[in-house]
Scaffold this motif. Sequence first.
Motif: not given
Length: 375
Positions: A77-88
Motif C-alpha cells: 500500500k505504501s511501497p516507497v521509502y524516502l529519506l527526507e532532510g531537515m529543511h524543506k
Amino acid sequence: MLNFNVTYEIGYAIGKGKRVLLTKNRSIQEGSPSIREVGIFDTLGYKEYQNSLELSGFLTTAVPADPLSIPSKINIKSPVYLLEGMHKTDWATRIVSRIKKARYLFRSFDPNEQPRLSANDAINQVAQSHGIVVPLLSSATVGYEVHNMRGAFIAGLADGMSKALCILQHEDDPVPLDYRDFVRMSYHPDDINEYIASFAGEVAEAFQQDTSVITPNEDTFLQSIDLGSTSAENEMRTLESYYLKTDQFLKSLRGEANIVVGRKGSGKSAIFLQVRDRERNKKGNIVLDLKPDGYKLIKFKELILSFLEEGTFQHTIMAFWEYVLLLEICYKILEKDREQHKHDHTLYEPYRALADLYHAEGYETEGDFSERMSP
C-alpha cells in the motif's frame, strides 16, 4: 571516524544477510559527524579497541551468531521509502511532489519528527519497500554530513536487498567518486521530473516480480509482534485495522471539535487521517487534504507584507487565504471529475466553465499543495 564508503558497505552487507562485526579505535578523536549525531551505529552496537592486540583478541573471540533478521513482508500500500532532510527546500519539495505525481504512497524518515534514525527502523523500512529514494545534500547545506551518512547506510541496505534505488545528488558534491556512476546529479528542480519518472517505472517492474511472504520459523512471539510505525503518516493505509476510537476522535468525527491540539506523538495525525478517510468514503464528499510546509507559510506571509502596510495586513491575509483555499477546492473538483464529466451531460458544461475560471489566472497546477504555494 565515520566514512561514506564504509557506511554504505556496512548497509550493503546487512542487506545481503551477512554477519557484521563493527569496531572503533578509541584512541582516534571522533570527527564530524559523530556516531551520536547520526544514530544507526549506536543501535547496531560496536566494539572499541586501542591497539592491534585488543583488535585481534576481539576478532578471534567473537561469538558466531546469525545475521540481523530482515522482514520479508512488502508494504504494497505504501511501497516507497524516502529519506527526507531537515529543511524543506524547493528541491526537496519537488522530490515529494514527483513521487505523489507518480501515484505512489510513500513512507519517510523526517528528522523534524524523529531526531535520530535507528538501524532497526532503517532495515525494516527498506525491507518492506519496493523502491527507495535517497537525496544527497550538497556541502553548502546545513547538516549535510549527518543526512548523507544516513543516506549512505539506507542506499547500501537497498542495494543489498536488490530494491529499486534512486540516489539524487543536489549539485556536484560531496558524493564520493566511487559512487558517481550510480547517482543522478541534479542542478535544477526540473531535473527531478525525469529521474523520478524513471524510478517509478522500476518500482512498477518490482511489483511484477514474485513477492511471496516467507515468515522465518525462528522468530519468537515478541519478534513477530508488529507495533507499527512511530509516525502515523507512515502507515496511512494500515492504521484503520488497529486504530482505537478515542473520545477525541469521535468528537472530531461528529463535528463537535474542529481544531485538534496536542504534543508531538499524542495522536493528532492519526485522528486527522481516520476522520479524513471516513468522510472521503461517503458518496458525494470531496475532502481537501492540505499539508503546507512551515517555511512556505512564512514565505507566503512575507510576500504579502512586501506589498502591504502593516495596518491592512490582517484583513488582506485572510482574503488571500480564502482565495487560495477556493483555488484548491476547484483543483480537487476538477481532478475528481476529470473523467466523469465526459460521460455525464449534466456535468460537462459546469465542469468546462469551472476549468476556464480556474486556469484564467495562470495558477500553477503541477505538484502538491506545498509546490503550488511557491512564489
